[in-house]
Design a protein around this motif. Structure first.
Motif, PDB file in Angstrom:
ATOM      1  N   ALA A  25       0.942  -1.193  -0.002  1.00  0.00           N
ATOM      2  CA  ALA A  25      -0.092  -0.061  -0.098  1.00  0.00           C
ATOM      3  C   ALA A  25       0.939   1.207   0.216  1.00  0.00           C
ATOM      4  O   ALA A  25       1.263   1.516   0.961  1.00  0.00           O
ATOM      5  N   ARG A  26       1.072   1.653  -1.169  1.00  0.00           N
ATOM      6  CA  ARG A  26       2.027   2.663  -1.252  1.00  0.00           C
ATOM      7  C   ARG A  26       1.698   3.877  -2.139  1.00  0.00           C
ATOM      8  O   ARG A  26       0.946   4.038  -3.110  1.00  0.00           O
ATOM      9  N   ASP A  27       2.271   5.054  -1.951  1.00  0.00           N
ATOM     10  CA  ASP A  27       1.771   6.286  -2.505  1.00  0.00           C
ATOM     11  C   ASP A  27       2.539   6.974  -3.463  1.00  0.00           C
ATOM     12  O   ASP A  27       2.447   7.985  -3.954  1.00  0.00           O
ATOM     13  N   GLY A  28       3.701   6.352  -3.836  1.00  0.00           N
ATOM     14  CA  GLY A  28       4.481   6.720  -4.938  1.00  0.00           C
ATOM     15  C   GLY A  28       5.799   5.835  -5.157  1.00  0.00           C
ATOM     16  O   GLY A  28       5.730   4.712  -4.486  1.00  0.00           O
ATOM     17  N   VAL A  29       6.830   6.521  -6.135  1.00  0.00           N
ATOM     18  CA  VAL A  29       7.861   5.757  -6.099  1.00  0.00           C
ATOM     19  C   VAL A  29       8.995   6.382  -5.722  1.00  0.00           C
ATOM     20  O   VAL A  29       9.229   7.644  -5.868  1.00  0.00           O
ATOM     21  N   SER A  30       9.770   5.923  -5.013  1.00  0.00           N
ATOM     22  CA  SER A  30      11.109   5.982  -4.284  1.00  0.00           C
ATOM     23  C   SER A  30      12.286   5.423  -4.927  1.00  0.00           C
ATOM     24  O   SER A  30      12.580   4.240  -4.659  1.00  0.00           O
ATOM     25  N   ASP A  31      12.819   5.944  -5.782  1.00  0.00           N
ATOM     26  CA  ASP A  31      14.085   4.939  -6.410  1.00  0.00           C
ATOM     27  C   ASP A  31      15.318   5.968  -6.256  1.00  0.00           C
ATOM     28  O   ASP A  31      15.385   7.314  -5.940  1.00  0.00           O
ATOM     29  N   THR A 294       6.768  -4.044 -13.800  1.00  0.00           N
ATOM     30  CA  THR A 294       7.020  -2.951 -13.061  1.00  0.00           C
ATOM     31  C   THR A 294       7.020  -3.044 -11.683  1.00  0.00           C
ATOM     32  O   THR A 294       6.086  -3.678 -10.961  1.00  0.00           O
ATOM     33  N   HIS A 295       8.257  -2.559 -10.934  1.00  0.00           N
ATOM     34  CA  HIS A 295       8.035  -2.512  -9.606  1.00  0.00           C
ATOM     35  C   HIS A 295       7.720  -1.184  -8.934  1.00  0.00           C
ATOM     36  O   HIS A 295       7.826  -1.129  -7.779  1.00  0.00           O
ATOM     37  N   GLY A 296       6.877  -0.483  -9.634  1.00  0.00           N
ATOM     38  CA  GLY A 296       6.898   0.966  -9.775  1.00  0.00           C
ATOM     39  C   GLY A 296       8.376   1.645 -10.026  1.00  0.00           C
ATOM     40  O   GLY A 296       9.370   1.430  -9.689  1.00  0.00           O
ATOM     41  N   GLU A 297       8.033   2.540 -11.141  1.00  0.00           N
ATOM     42  CA  GLU A 297       9.253   3.075 -11.878  1.00  0.00           C
ATOM     43  C   GLU A 297       9.094   4.428 -12.246  1.00  0.00           C
ATOM     44  O   GLU A 297       7.843   4.755 -12.652  1.00  0.00           O
ATOM     45  N   LEU A 298      10.006   5.064 -12.635  1.00  0.00           N
ATOM     46  CA  LEU A 298      10.131   6.333 -13.205  1.00  0.00           C
ATOM     47  C   LEU A 298      10.692   6.111 -14.671  1.00  0.00           C
ATOM     48  O   LEU A 298      10.807   5.066 -15.042  1.00  0.00           O
ATOM     49  N   GLY A 315       6.818 -10.820 -26.785  1.00  0.00           N
ATOM     50  CA  GLY A 315       6.138  -9.916 -25.739  1.00  0.00           C
ATOM     51  C   GLY A 315       4.666  -9.847 -26.016  1.00  0.00           C
ATOM     52  O   GLY A 315       4.098 -10.188 -26.927  1.00  0.00           O
ATOM     53  N   VAL A 316       3.793  -9.635 -24.913  1.00  0.00           N
ATOM     54  CA  VAL A 316       2.492  -9.727 -24.693  1.00  0.00           C
ATOM     55  C   VAL A 316       2.059  -8.429 -25.113  1.00  0.00           C
ATOM     56  O   VAL A 316       2.885  -7.274 -25.199  1.00  0.00           O
ATOM     57  N   GLU A 317       0.708  -8.236 -25.677  1.00  0.00           N
ATOM     58  CA  GLU A 317       0.062  -6.869 -25.512  1.00  0.00           C
ATOM     59  C   GLU A 317      -0.296  -6.233 -24.190  1.00  0.00           C
ATOM     60  O   GLU A 317      -0.688  -7.314 -23.273  1.00  0.00           O
ATOM     61  N   GLY A 318       0.188  -5.221 -23.613  1.00  0.00           N
ATOM     62  CA  GLY A 318      -0.070  -4.552 -22.573  1.00  0.00           C
ATOM     63  C   GLY A 318       0.779  -4.830 -21.448  1.00  0.00           C
ATOM     64  O   GLY A 318       0.561  -5.616 -20.701  1.00  0.00           O
ATOM     65  N   HIS A 319       2.012  -4.390 -21.663  1.00  0.00           N
ATOM     66  CA  HIS A 319       3.065  -4.467 -20.573  1.00  0.00           C
ATOM     67  C   HIS A 319       2.788  -3.821 -19.693  1.00  0.00           C
ATOM     68  O   HIS A 319       1.851  -2.808 -19.596  1.00  0.00           O
ATOM     69  N   GLN A 320       3.437  -3.796 -18.245  1.00  0.00           N
ATOM     70  CA  GLN A 320       3.152  -3.211 -17.199  1.00  0.00           C
ATOM     71  C   GLN A 320       3.742  -1.721 -17.115  1.00  0.00           C
ATOM     72  O   GLN A 320       4.944  -1.677 -17.524  1.00  0.00           O
ATOM     73  N   GLN A 321       3.078  -0.897 -16.404  1.00  0.00           N
ATOM     74  CA  GLN A 321       3.789   0.660 -16.501  1.00  0.00           C
ATOM     75  C   GLN A 321       2.965   1.070 -15.395  1.00  0.00           C
ATOM     76  O   GLN A 321       1.845   1.021 -14.808  1.00  0.00           O
ATOM     77  N   THR A 322       3.674   2.370 -14.759  1.00  0.00           N
ATOM     78  CA  THR A 322       3.162   3.217 -13.687  1.00  0.00           C
ATOM     79  C   THR A 322       3.124   4.681 -14.282  1.00  0.00           C
ATOM     80  O   THR A 322       2.859   5.512 -13.299  1.00  0.00           O
ATOM     81  N   ALA A 323       3.798   4.936 -15.358  1.00  0.00           N
ATOM     82  CA  ALA A 323       3.694   6.296 -15.850  1.00  0.00           C
ATOM     83  C   ALA A 323       2.557   6.987 -15.796  1.00  0.00           C
ATOM     84  O   ALA A 323       2.329   8.345 -15.597  1.00  0.00           O
TER      85      ALA A 323
END
Length: 386
Positions: A25-31, A294-298, A315-323
Motif C-alpha cells: 500500500a504505497r503512495d508513490g515511487v522512491s528510486d 514494473t516494481h513502480g518506476e520512473l 512480448g505480450v500486448e499490454g506490458h506493465q507501467q506506472t507512468a
C-alpha cells in the motif's frame, strides 16, 4: 573512454492515488537515479528500483562504484562479474540486482550516446516497431471502477489490470464490476501477488472463468517450486509467473521448466538489460511469452525496458507501467504511455530520453524532506491483542 564518476540521487515521486495489493500500500515511487560521467564529460543516466528500502539500494550503488570508475563503459558484463564476485554482492543478490541495474542502465546510456544509436539498435535491432501497455486499475466501488474503466477506454487502453488476493468474496465482486464496465473485447488481467493457497487458487480461478480473464499473475507463492506448475495443469486460465524470478539462475530454471504461460520480469529483477533480453529469448525458445514488469518506476527504467521489449518477438500486448499513475516524472518530456497505451520506436541515442534537472531536484528534495514512500501502511500490520 573511461568512467570518471558515479553519482546517486535518491528521489520520491507521488502517485495520483495509492497503490493497494495483497503485498503493498504505497503512495508513490522512491528510486535511486544513477548519473555516470566519463572522463570526456559524457553523461549517462540510470534508475535503480528499490521496493523495501531506498537507502539500502543507494548505499549498494555507492559501494559498487569502485568496480566502475576508471573502466571502459562497454565492458559492463565484466564489471558486473567483478562486483558480484569480488564485491560479494552475490550473497545479497536481490539488493545487488536492483542496484546494479541502475548502473548498468547508465552505462548503456553512455555507450548509446557515444555511438549515436538508441539501445534497441545496440541490442540487435527491432522485432517490433511499437509496444502497448496496460491500464492499472485501483480497487474501489462499482462506480469508481466504472469511472476508471471509462477513462482507460477513452484513452485507448485495451488491457486492464486489477490486484486481487485481499478477500475472496470481495475479489469476485471487484472483477465482476470491472468486466461489466469493460464489456466484451478488452483484456482483463489479475494479480494475486502469491497470496492464494493452491486449493484456494484452484477454487478462485474456476469462479473467475466466466469473466474472461486474460491471465492471472502469481496466483500462488513461488515456493514450493511445483505449486505454480500444478496450478497451471488444473486451470483453463493462463498463468503468469513473477515472484521467484529473483536472479538470472532462478528465472532461467523456471522458464526452462515451463512453470507458466507468461513470465513477468525486467532488467532490475535479474540485474541487467542484457540479462532481461537473454532470458526473454530463452522464453521464446520454450514457446512462452514475456510481460515487462514494473516494481513502480520512473521514466528512465521504463525507457530502458521499452528498448528491450522492441527487440523480442514474444512480448505480450499490454506490458506493465506506472507512468500513467505518476503526478509527474523526472524527464524533460513525458513518456507516450503517460497518456495512452502505445509507445513506438525510440530514435534518440542511448536511452533516448532526457532528464529534467528541475524535476530531479524537486523529487530529491521531497525524498530528503519526507523520505521514501513506504510499501506498507500501519493498518496492514498485525496488531497484538491488548
Amino acid at each position: 573512454m573511461r568512467i570518471a564518476q558515479v553519482e546517486t540521487i535518491p528521489v520520491s515521486v507521488p502517485y495520483t492515488h495509492r497503490e493497494v495489493s495483497a503485498q503493498v500500500a504505497r503512495d508513490g515511487v522512491s528510486d535511486v537515479l544513477v548519473k555516470v560521467t566519463t572522463e570526456e564529460g559524457l553523461v549517462g543516466w540510470g534508475e535503480a528500483c528499490c521496493g523495501a528500502d531506498t537507502a539500502s539500494v543507494d548505499a549498494a550503488v555507492r559501494a559498487m562504484a569502485p568496480f566502475v570508475i576508471g573502466r571502459d563503459p562497454w565492458n559492463r558484463d565484466a564489471m558486473q562479474r567483478d562486483t558480484f564476485t569480488h564485491g560479494l554482492w552475490q550473497f545479497r543478490a536481490g539488493t545487488g540486482n536492483f542496484a546494479w541495474a541502475g548502473i548498468d542502465m547508465a552505462l548503456w546510456d553512455v555507450c548509446g550516446r557515444a555511438a549515436g544509436q538508441p539501445l534497441w539498435r545496440l541490442l540487435g535491432g527491432r522485432q517490433e516497431s511499437a509496444a502497448t501497455y496496460f491500464y492499472y486499475l485501483a480497487r474501489g466501488s462499482h462506480e469508481s471502477l466504472a469511472t476508471q474503466v471509462a477513462d482507460g477506454l477513452s484513452h485507448g487502453f485495451e488491457v486492464f489490470y486489477l490486484k486481487v488476493g485481499l478477500d475472496d468474496a470481495e475479489d469476485l465482486v471487484q472483477v465482476a464490476s470491472v468486466r461489466e464496465a469493460l464489456g466484451t473485447g478488452p483484456r482483463l488481467r489479475l494479480d494475486a501477488n502469491g497470496s492464494w493457497t493452491l486449493p484456494q487458487a484452484v477454487r478462485m480461478l474456476r469462479a473467475l472463468e466466466e469473466h474472461d480473464i486474460d491471465f492471472v499473475e502469481q496466483p500462488v507463492r513461488d515456493h514450493p517450486i511445483g505449486h505454480l506448475t500444478e496450478l497451471r495443469n488444473r486451470t483453463t486460465i493462463s498463468i503468469c509467473a513473477n515472484e521467484g524470478l529473483w536472479s538470472v539462475a532462478e528465472a532461467y530454471a523456471r522458464i526452462r521448466a515451463r512453470q507458466a504461460d507468461v513470465f513477468c520480469f525486467s532488467q532490475y529483477w535479474v540485474g541487467s538489460i542484457l540479462g532481461f533480453r537473454r532470458l526473454a529469448w530463452v522464453a521464446e525458445c520454450e514457446g512462452l511469452q514475456v510481460c515487462k514488469h514494473t516494481h513502480g518506476e520512473l521514466g528512465l527504467a521504463a525507457a530502458a525496458a521499452h528498448h528491450v521489449v522492441l527487440t523480442i518477438p514474444n512480448g505480450v500486448e499490454g506490458h506493465q507501467q506506472t507512468a500513467y499513475l505518476l503526478e509527474h516524472d523526472i524527464l524533460a518530456e513525458p513518456l507516450p504511455i503517460a497518456t495512452g497505451p502505445r509507445w513506438g520506436t525510440i530514435d534518440a541515442p542511448g536511452l533516448g530520453v532526457e532528464v529534467d534537472e528541475d524535476a530531479v531536484a524537486e523529487a530529491a528534495a521531497r525524498y530528503t524532506a519526507v523520505g521514501q514512500y513506504l510499501p506498507w501502511q500501519d493498518d496492514q500490520l498485525a496488531k497484538e491483542e491488548r
